[in-house]
Design an enzyme around this catalytic site. Structure first.
Site, PDB file in Angstrom:
ATOM      1  CG  LEU A 151      -1.893   1.207   1.249  1.00  0.00           C
ATOM      2  CD1 LEU A 151      -2.887   1.149   0.093  1.00  0.00           C
ATOM      3  CD2 LEU A 151      -2.611   1.289   2.571  1.00  0.00           C
ATOM      4  CE1 TYR A 152       6.231   5.189   1.420  1.00  0.00           C
ATOM      5  CE2 TYR A 152       7.613   3.421   0.570  1.00  0.00           C
ATOM      6  CZ  TYR A 152       7.432   4.752   0.910  1.00  0.00           C
ATOM      7  OH  TYR A 152       8.466   5.643   0.737  1.00  0.00           O
ATOM      8  N   GLY A 153       3.719   1.675  -1.582  1.00  0.00           N
ATOM      9  CA  GLY A 153       4.040   1.922  -2.985  1.00  0.00           C
ATOM     10  C   GLY A 153       2.852   2.459  -3.758  1.00  0.00           C
ATOM     11  CB  THR A 155       0.042   5.873  -0.742  1.00  0.00           C
ATOM     12  OG1 THR A 155       1.328   5.557  -0.201  1.00  0.00           O
ATOM     13  CG2 THR A 155      -1.022   5.051  -0.045  1.00  0.00           C
TER      14      THR A 155
END
Length: 336
Positions: A151-153, A155
């Site tokens: 999810l970091y990537g 976002t």
């Protein structure tokens, strides 16, 4: 120039702000000093920045649109370097909502501030995690990045897309920088170099994922800062050769660009560990682990565009970079 730097108490934000101040720029630093990691480290970075007359600090949340608007209107920055974000691949699996609030909503508020206050150039942090399932090496900004594995990537890819829409709709020059595994003095305690050093010094085992079969394009902080400081001076222009029939993800018919900032020299994880051992004079105890969710086996930055357009050359190798970090770590945490 008057430059707003978000995440000024963070690792990259601190070093970037410090260099801008040394170059004579006025810096408005913004950070919420959250407790994702040791706030004392963040406050001690800030103390160094506050020694400069041209530095002012605002302790605010990116998600607070009214406060962000007030900061833009009061300070009227010429340019913005947006480095504040909720970082960390593994943390995003356990705390996904923090990434939506900080990385998506927070970036939206910065874009709105730029839109309504005639900012000349927005430079913002993206990440090598954008490349996700890509296995074509080195990673190129001209390749598609539609398959993130965290999810970091996801976002961070979203922030790139949001920036493009603002460049297209409102003519705001935006430049996204995909950072590759940044390390160095005053670094983040959740990063491998910090974790490994701390554990080795107290004879605790270090967690080595994918049984050590990993490569990373480790990038020393000074190389990152050099790239950011060069890029902020030159706003992107629309690419007259850009075509919607064969769209290049790294540029646009709008004033929009994406660059990698890395060393362009991937290092085997176990070579990295051995370099830490050499500098500490202590053998590491290894806890060999399987690959973690959201992680990738290899990263490798293609920095051709940065070299061509900004005469940028990564100068640091892991031998010198790790040595500098270990010296700082010992002085900071184990003073005599």
């Amino acid at each position: 120039m008057k430059i707003l730097v978000t995440g000024a108490a963070g690792f990259i934000g601190f070093h970037t702000s410090l260099q801008l101040l040394k170059l004579g720029h006025e810096v408005i630093g913004l950070d919420n000093i959250n407790d994702y990691y040791d706030v004392n480290l963040k406050n001690n970075r800030l103390k160094i920045l506050q020694q400069y007359d041209k530095f002012t600090f605002q302790k605010k949340n990116l998600e607070d649109k009214e406060e962000i608007n007030r900061i833009f209107k009061k300070n009227s920055p010429n340019r913005v370097i947006h480095l504040a974000a909720q970082a960390g691949v593994r943390y995003s699996i356990e705390h996904p909502e923090a990434y939506i609030q900080s990385n998506i909503l927070g970036t939206f508020n910065i874009l709105e501030g730029c839109r309504h206050n005639k900012v000349e150039h927005l430079v913002y942090a993206s990440t090598s995690s954008a490349y996700g399932l890509n296995t074509k090496y080195p990673f190129s900004v001209h390749d598609n990045v539609s398959h993130p594995v965290s999810l970091y990537g996801a976002t961070k890819i979203s922030t790139e897309l949001m920036a493009h829409s603002y460049s297209h709709l409102y003519g705001i020059p935006t430049t996204g920088l995909r950072f590759f595994t940044v390390y160095g003095p005053w670094g983040r305690p959740d990063m491998a170099l910090f974790l490994f050093t701390k554990a080795i010094l107290v004879s605790q085992p270090i967690d080595v994922y994918n049984h050590g079969e990993m490569e990373r394009d480790f990038t020393y902080i000074d190389d990152i800062v050099e790239g950011v400081c060069r890029i902020i001076k030159k706003a992107p222009e629309p690419d007259p050769e850009w075509s919607g029939s064969t769209p290049d993800p790294a540029s646009s018919s709008a004033p929009y660009k994406i660059y990698n900032i890395g060393s362009n020299a991937p290092v085997q994880l176990m070579d990295y560990v051995r370099e830490i051992e050499k500098n500490l004079g202590i053998k590491a105890k290894l806890n060999l682990m399987p690959m973690q969710d959201g992680d990738v086996r290899k990263s490798h930055a293609d920095v051709t565009d940065l070299i061509r357009e900004f005469d940028y050359t990564p100068k640091w190798n892991i031998q010198d970079g790790i040595k500098q970090f270990i010296q700082w770590y010992i002085e900071y945490y184990q003073p005599k």
